[in-house]
Design an enzyme around this catalytic site. Sequence first.
Site, mmCIF file in Angstrom:
data_model
loop_
_atom_site.group_PDB
_atom_site.id
_atom_site.type_symbol
_atom_site.label_atom_id
_atom_site.label_comp_id
_atom_site.label_asym_id
_atom_site.label_seq_id
_atom_site.Cartn_x
_atom_site.Cartn_y
_atom_site.Cartn_z
ATOM 1 N N ASP A 1 36.055 47.524 39.315
ATOM 2 C CA ASP A 1 35.020 46.499 39.219
ATOM 3 C C ASP A 1 35.646 45.148 39.592
ATOM 4 O O ASP A 1 36.852 45.033 39.780
ATOM 5 C CB ASP A 1 34.489 46.479 37.787
ATOM 6 N N ASP B 1 25.148 44.546 38.912
ATOM 7 C CA ASP B 1 24.590 44.165 37.614
ATOM 8 C C ASP B 1 23.088 43.920 37.697
ATOM 9 O O ASP B 1 22.611 42.788 37.715
ATOM 10 C CB ASP B 1 25.302 42.920 37.088
#
Length: 881
Positions: A521, A596
């Site tokens: 990430d 997200d």
Amino acid sequence: MVPLLVALLFLCLGAEAVDRSNFKTCEQSSFCKRQRELKPGQSPYRALLDTLELSDSRITLQLINDNNKVRLLLELYRLHGNMTRVKINELKPLKPRYEVPDVLITDPPTEPMTLVAQDENGLVLSLGVDEQRVIVSARPFRLDIVEGPTVLLSLNSRGLLTFEHLRLRKDTISHKITSTVGSMWDSIKSDEQAVKEEEDKPGMWEETFKTHSDSKPNGPSSISLDFSFPGVDHVYGIPEHADTLKLRNTDGGDPYRLYNLDVFQYELHNLMALYGAVPVIISHNTERTMGIFWLNAAETWVDISSSTAGKTVFGKMMDFVQGSSEVPQTDVRWISESGIIDVFVLLGPTPNDVFAQYASLTGTQAFPSLSTLGYHQCRWNYNDKEDVKTVDEGFDKHDIPCDFIWLDIEHTDGKRYFTWDPHKFAQPKEMLQGLMDKKRKMVAIVDPHIKVDSGYNINNEIRSKSFYVKTKDGADYEGWCWPGNSGYPDFTNPEMRAWWASKFAYDQYEGSMENLFIWNDMNEPSVFNGPEVTMHKDALHGSWEHRDVHNIYGLYVQKATSEGLIQRSGGVERPFVLTRAFFAGSQRYGAVWTGDNAAEWGHLKISIPMCLSLGLVGISFCGADVGGFFKHPSTELLVRWYQAGAYQPFFRAHAHLDTPRREPWLFGPDNTALIREAVRQRYALLPFWYQLFYNAYRTGQPVMRALWVEYPKEPATFVIEDEYLLGKDLLVHPVTDEGAKGVTAYLPGKGEIWYDVHTFQKHKGAQNLYIPVTMSSIPVFQRGGSIISRKNRVRRSSTCMENDPYTLYVALSPQGTAEGEIYIDDFHTFNFEKEKQFIHRHLHFSDNTLSSNQTVTYKHSTVVILDCGSVCVLLGCEAQS
């Protein structure tokens, strides 16, 4: 300081939407603003035809800017497989300009071109395929690719080619050029005139955004080139954007931006940059599909506009395009901050040809192990070893299949990656062994920001080897991320990548086992206190600035991690690595997700075009966080998201730290049953998913496909983005509207038939079909004439199902026949490739007989034949060729 920073971050996370002021518009990006101020039709570039050189592999031709007398070198290649490559660089730059490495899987093989004609206005080259020609016009420079009487594509037809050459800053040298510099420029210019520099404009030599300064030591270096597609109304690609499948006209607004950024709670239908960037556009009409691959890793903006075709080039060669008739045309303009122009024109002509052409350049989707195609359970964060055990047992208690449980950043010792929290995860191998006993696996996060801590061996080794990215002044670059003050390894350095890969060895990554896989990430890279939440552009990767390499950084992180997982098994086991940031070629290293998102119906809807766009540019292993990362979904939204996610390539539920727990059994028994059924449908189709991914690995064809890919001559399919195909044989129309009582699905293909996979009811193609739905409905149709393999004995994980019988669903065509494939190997090693240990059979059904193209027996199989809405079930049969 760290608690304050974290508090500020959570404040941002809790916002209703992204703070756009943190990210630049074109007007705030000086090079984009400069380039957009240029007007079409005023190109200063002229081709110097007397500099033409033709060899077996390429032609070269010099271009001159008549305003400043700077020369460029044009290189033109005819590539094997019906592609053309165009490179433009300064003829003699002050210093080398960045050319993107490691994206092309090989130096593309070339084929010879021949000179057909030349006069003072231009020249004509033969591409040797179906009367294909390249026509180069001299003044202004323009390049057209034609096939017979048809113009396929034009370069610089609007005159927006720009190449900001490297130069010395005026206030650092005498206005009278020194003899050394003057001598250099004299060797470049074509006449006795001195180089005429344009006036400096704001942002050329330094630029400030909010509180951040970009020193720009090399000055202006941006490039631009326009392309025109006559007869084209539809273009697709250039992910990642939370926007429509068909790309929009950008006239009057910002261009699409390609610049990998960490964007909290991104907005929908916004052209601003997101986490990944693939600079590929695909054009399509009923006659032809083509593509443009703009190989540049710097910040890039893409303008799209519509106009009319019917324009001319030089002389008699182009008389056929003159006249009063006008046809649609789409114009695409690429603008990049630095580097060179290196563009591949993929000439198709079919969608599958374009996919194969692009795959020949950047590779195909990595072939995943079967288990990674199952269901993944994740949240930020599972608290400790006991929490993991409870979640694992919950899937068994509620009879829901699951293959992976994930751990986010809180599993580490103080955000020190490659470590475990000594209190919460004191015995990681015991935890991993517990999952292995269930035939399940785990994914742990390893991010590319490293806590600056003298007691942390990873930091100390990177620093001692000088593997960190440097500041413009040569110090180790540091910024804020989850651990607080962090260093950023220079993944563009192959020695750094090799060292990083070595850290995944079982004796290096303490507590790891063969059933632990990795999630990268924050690899845009994310820098909380940096400009636009990323790295300063004047940071240094060796001799190159970060501005040159920004969009490829995330690819390098995933590449190094993937290679580490392969090496730890001695090259035997296939890796699994999920990445948030990506670039062209990232498909070779694993999976991506859409970042997200939020628990909103709009985010569920947008996951479809986002993944379809990724599939068009080679990245098939895509999914969205089921349920939405931010906020808390209603039970209806959560159920619908599971139903949609079960039919998308990467199937993972994930949620933010501040959201209530949402394991699939926490919403009452009725909703648990609905989610269970969706997940079980996924597992029953695992043989089909696996075959699709094998074909994607072999051919470059996307797993999840826009309808127009299989029905390229059917205009009704060109803008559909609420349904899609899996391969060519399953059509899926998820329910994505709150309170829906029905959906309208378009069933493509005149003369074709489609079977509802739940009721076996038959429907004609080329029609809009209204389908009443309840909360249990997942509208899915199988194409008549296809054979799909399933495993109807669903167990707790894919590994538990490996030796179970296959079920073949045969959906007959109007002619009473069907064809399909079945692919079987060991499901997790490279032996299918190295040792050729696999079974891949073409299946054929006609006259009530199932056969394959080679002798093969399907033991303990079930064959379900769909014909006229009836079902014939042959239980426990042996179907022999």
